[in-house]
Design a protein around this motif. Structure first.
Motif, short mmCIF file in Angstrom:
data_model
loop_
_atom_site.label_atom_id
_atom_site.label_comp_id
_atom_site.label_asym_id
_atom_site.label_seq_id
_atom_site.Cartn_x
_atom_site.Cartn_y
_atom_site.Cartn_z
N ASP A 59 0.82 -1.21 0.00
CA ASP A 59 0.00 0.00 0.00
C ASP A 59 0.85 1.26 0.00
OD1 ASP A 59 -2.31 -1.49 -0.04
OD2 ASP A 59 -2.76 -1.21 2.09
N ALA A 60 1.92 1.26 0.80
CA ALA A 60 2.83 2.42 0.83
C ALA A 60 3.48 2.61 -0.53
CB ALA A 60 3.89 2.23 1.90
N GLY A 61 3.87 1.52 -1.17
CA GLY A 61 4.46 1.59 -2.50
C GLY A 61 3.48 2.08 -3.54
N GLU A 62 2.22 1.66 -3.43
CA GLU A 62 1.18 2.11 -4.37
C GLU A 62 0.99 3.62 -4.28
OE1 GLU A 62 -0.98 0.78 -6.66
OE2 GLU A 62 -0.08 -1.21 -6.55
N VAL A 63 0.96 4.14 -3.06
CA VAL A 63 0.79 5.59 -2.87
C VAL A 63 1.95 6.32 -3.53
CG1 VAL A 63 0.78 7.44 -1.14
CG2 VAL A 63 -0.62 5.39 -0.80
N TYR A 64 3.15 5.84 -3.29
CA TYR A 64 4.34 6.48 -3.88
C TYR A 64 4.29 6.40 -5.41
CZ TYR A 64 9.14 7.34 -5.21
OH TYR A 64 10.26 7.84 -5.83
N ALA A 65 3.96 5.22 -5.94
CA ALA A 65 3.94 5.04 -7.40
C ALA A 65 2.87 5.92 -8.05
CB ALA A 65 3.70 3.57 -7.74
N ARG A 66 1.72 6.05 -7.41
CA ARG A 66 0.67 6.91 -7.96
C ARG A 66 1.09 8.37 -7.97
NH1 ARG A 66 -4.10 4.40 -8.75
NH2 ARG A 66 -4.38 2.41 -7.70
N LYS A 67 1.81 8.80 -6.92
CA LYS A 67 2.31 10.18 -6.89
C LYS A 67 3.32 10.41 -8.01
CE LYS A 67 1.64 11.09 -1.99
NZ LYS A 67 2.30 11.29 -0.69
N GLU A 68 4.20 9.44 -8.22
CA GLU A 68 5.19 9.55 -9.29
C GLU A 68 4.51 9.59 -10.67
OE1 GLU A 68 8.76 9.74 -9.25
OE2 GLU A 68 8.13 10.45 -7.28
N LYS A 69 3.54 8.73 -10.86
CA LYS A 69 2.82 8.69 -12.13
C LYS A 69 2.12 10.02 -12.38
CE LYS A 69 -0.88 6.22 -14.48
NZ LYS A 69 -1.92 5.20 -14.35
N ALA A 70 1.47 10.55 -11.36
CA ALA A 70 0.78 11.83 -11.50
C ALA A 70 1.76 12.96 -11.81
CB ALA A 70 0.01 12.14 -10.22
N ALA A 71 2.89 12.98 -11.14
CA ALA A 71 3.88 14.03 -11.39
C ALA A 71 4.39 13.98 -12.82
CB ALA A 71 5.04 13.90 -10.41
N ARG A 72 4.62 12.78 -13.33
CA ARG A 72 5.12 12.65 -14.71
C ARG A 72 4.07 12.99 -15.75
NH1 ARG A 72 9.34 7.62 -14.84
NH2 ARG A 72 10.49 8.27 -13.01
N ALA A 73 2.80 12.71 -15.42
CA ALA A 73 1.72 12.95 -16.37
C ALA A 73 1.14 14.37 -16.24
CB ALA A 73 0.62 11.92 -16.19
N GLY A 74 1.50 15.07 -15.19
CA GLY A 74 1.06 16.45 -15.03
C GLY A 74 -0.30 16.62 -14.36
N TYR A 75 -0.67 15.71 -13.51
CA TYR A 75 -1.91 15.88 -12.75
C TYR A 75 -1.64 15.59 -11.28
CZ TYR A 75 -2.51 10.77 -12.88
OH TYR A 75 -2.34 9.42 -12.75
N SER A 76 -2.64 15.84 -10.47
CA SER A 76 -2.52 15.60 -9.03
C SER A 76 -3.10 14.23 -8.69
CB SER A 76 -3.30 16.68 -8.27
OG SER A 76 -3.41 16.34 -6.92
N PRO A 77 -2.49 13.51 -7.75
CA PRO A 77 -3.08 12.22 -7.34
C PRO A 77 -4.50 12.38 -6.81
CG PRO A 77 -0.88 12.46 -6.44
CD PRO A 77 -1.24 13.77 -7.07
N ASP A 78 -4.85 13.57 -6.35
CA ASP A 78 -6.22 13.81 -5.87
C ASP A 78 -7.23 13.80 -7.00
OD1 ASP A 78 -5.27 14.09 -3.27
OD2 ASP A 78 -4.98 16.25 -3.49
N ASP A 79 -6.77 13.92 -8.24
CA ASP A 79 -7.66 13.90 -9.39
C ASP A 79 -8.17 12.49 -9.72
OD1 ASP A 79 -7.29 16.61 -9.69
OD2 ASP A 79 -5.74 16.41 -11.22
N GLU A 80 -7.51 11.47 -9.18
CA GLU A 80 -7.94 10.10 -9.44
C GLU A 80 -9.22 9.80 -8.67
OE1 GLU A 80 -3.81 7.77 -10.28
OE2 GLU A 80 -4.55 7.77 -8.24
#
Length: 89
Positions: A59-80
């Motif tokens: 779960d901790a890794g998922e949170v980190y990976a989603r933040k990284e994905k959002a940063a690279r794609a130009g959106y906020s993880p809160d948008d998911e």
């Protein structure tokens, strides 16, 4: 500290990496998981069953990976937004 902790972190990092390949690296995931573990009280980590600890690390890794994905794609993880199957029917 648990003797099997490094193996559990490696296993959890690999599970997350398989799902988020291209957005993060396994070593980054491992580092994030170690950071989370070392921030916890040692007795809490030692008391968990291996399966439960792996689940929490994942779960901790998922949170980190989603933040990284959002940063690279130009959106906020809160948008998911996630919907259950029943909601979509």
């Amino acid at each position: 500290m648990r003797e099997d902790l490094a193996n559990l972190i490696d296993a959890a990092a690999y599970l997350v990496y398989r799902r988020h390949r291209g957005h993060t690296e396994p070593e980054d995931l491992r580092q994030e998981m170690w950071t989370r573990v070392l921030a916890q009280d040692v007795s809490k980590v030692d008391d968990l069953e291996p399966h439960n600890l792996t689940w929490r690390l994942r779960d901790a890794g998922e949170v980190y990976a989603r933040k990284e994905k959002a940063a690279r794609a130009g959106y906020s993880p809160d948008d998911e937004v996630f919907y259950g199957t029943a909601t979509l029917r």
